[in-house]
Design a protein around this motif. Structure first.
Motif, short mmCIF file in Angstrom:
data_model
loop_
_atom_site.label_atom_id
_atom_site.label_comp_id
_atom_site.label_asym_id
_atom_site.label_seq_id
_atom_site.Cartn_x
_atom_site.Cartn_y
_atom_site.Cartn_z
N LEU A 167 4.34 8.38 -2.79
CA LEU A 167 2.91 8.20 -3.04
C LEU A 167 2.47 6.82 -2.58
O LEU A 167 3.24 5.87 -2.63
N THR A 168 1.20 6.73 -2.19
CA THR A 168 0.63 5.44 -1.83
C THR A 168 0.20 4.73 -3.10
O THR A 168 0.08 5.35 -4.17
N THR A 169 -0.06 3.45 -2.99
CA THR A 169 -0.56 2.68 -4.13
C THR A 169 -1.86 3.29 -4.64
O THR A 169 -2.07 3.40 -5.85
N GLU A 170 -2.71 3.71 -3.73
CA GLU A 170 -3.99 4.32 -4.09
C GLU A 170 -3.78 5.60 -4.92
O GLU A 170 -4.45 5.82 -5.93
N GLN A 171 -2.82 6.43 -4.49
CA GLN A 171 -2.52 7.66 -5.23
C GLN A 171 -1.96 7.35 -6.62
O GLN A 171 -2.27 8.03 -7.59
N ILE A 172 -1.12 6.32 -6.70
CA ILE A 172 -0.55 5.93 -7.99
C ILE A 172 -1.66 5.45 -8.92
O ILE A 172 -1.70 5.83 -10.09
N GLU A 173 -2.55 4.63 -8.40
CA GLU A 173 -3.67 4.13 -9.21
C GLU A 173 -4.56 5.28 -9.67
O GLU A 173 -5.04 5.28 -10.81
N THR A 176 0.79 -1.24 0.00
CA THR A 176 0.00 0.00 0.00
C THR A 176 0.82 1.28 0.00
O THR A 176 0.28 2.34 -0.27
N GLY A 177 2.10 1.21 0.33
CA GLY A 177 2.94 2.40 0.37
C GLY A 177 2.83 3.10 1.71
O GLY A 177 2.30 2.55 2.64
N PRO A 178 3.34 4.31 1.77
CA PRO A 178 3.87 5.12 0.68
C PRO A 178 5.14 4.51 0.10
O PRO A 178 5.92 3.91 0.81
N VAL A 194 10.22 3.61 -6.93
CA VAL A 194 9.13 2.65 -7.05
C VAL A 194 7.92 3.31 -7.71
O VAL A 194 7.27 2.72 -8.58
N VAL A 195 7.63 4.55 -7.32
CA VAL A 195 6.51 5.30 -7.93
C VAL A 195 6.76 5.43 -9.43
O VAL A 195 5.87 5.15 -10.25
N ALA A 196 7.97 5.82 -9.80
CA ALA A 196 8.30 5.98 -11.22
C ALA A 196 8.11 4.66 -11.97
O ALA A 196 7.52 4.63 -13.05
N ALA A 197 8.59 3.57 -11.39
CA ALA A 197 8.47 2.26 -12.04
C ALA A 197 7.01 1.86 -12.20
O ALA A 197 6.60 1.37 -13.25
N LYS A 198 6.20 2.10 -11.17
CA LYS A 198 4.78 1.73 -11.23
C LYS A 198 4.05 2.56 -12.28
O LYS A 198 3.07 2.10 -12.86
N LEU A 199 4.51 3.79 -12.51
CA LEU A 199 3.88 4.64 -13.52
C LEU A 199 4.49 4.45 -14.91
O LEU A 199 3.98 4.97 -15.90
#
Length: 123
Positions: free
Chosen positions: A85-91, A57-59, A64-69
């Protein structure tokens, strides 16, 4: 003369980076201590609940944020993302798909294509 093997240790920031988690979100005992190589291996092999939850769930730290995006860390900065950022914010960002994210993903795709082209040219 006998040599005593001392355990290699690392700062919590280094261990957090190797684990792919945001240091400030880890438990205080992790942040305040040192982590041995054996402890790091144990955390990677059999992560405790706090580590599994952080990864889920993060943050999340910026790499990691860059990779997920699917963009670079520089792309995050250009998009105005400077915090974890949290997973929710990334989504939510993926769903909103703002113009800057579309541009950065396109840029990243071009970089990947160029990297492949250069590697193929070398071989």
């Amino acid at each position: 003369m006998t040599s005593h093997k001392t355990a290699q240790t690392m700062k919590p920031a280094t261990a957090a980076k190797k684990l792919g988690v945001y240091l400030e979100a880890t438990p205080p005992q992790f942040q305040e201590g040192v982590v041995s190589r054996d402890e790091l291996n144990a955390l990677q092999t059999d992560p405790p609940e706090w580590l599994r939850e952080l990864r889920r769930t993060g943050p999340h730290p910026r790499p990691v944020v860059a990779a997920k995006l699917g963009i670079s860390i520089g792309g995050l900065s250009r998009g105005g993302i400077t915090e974890a950022l949290t997973t929710e914010q990334i989504e939510a960002l993926k769903t909103e798909n703002p113009d800057w994210l579309v541009r950065e993903r396109a840029t990243q795709a071009e970089v990947r294509k160029e990297t492949v082209r250069v590697k193929e040219k070398e071989h």
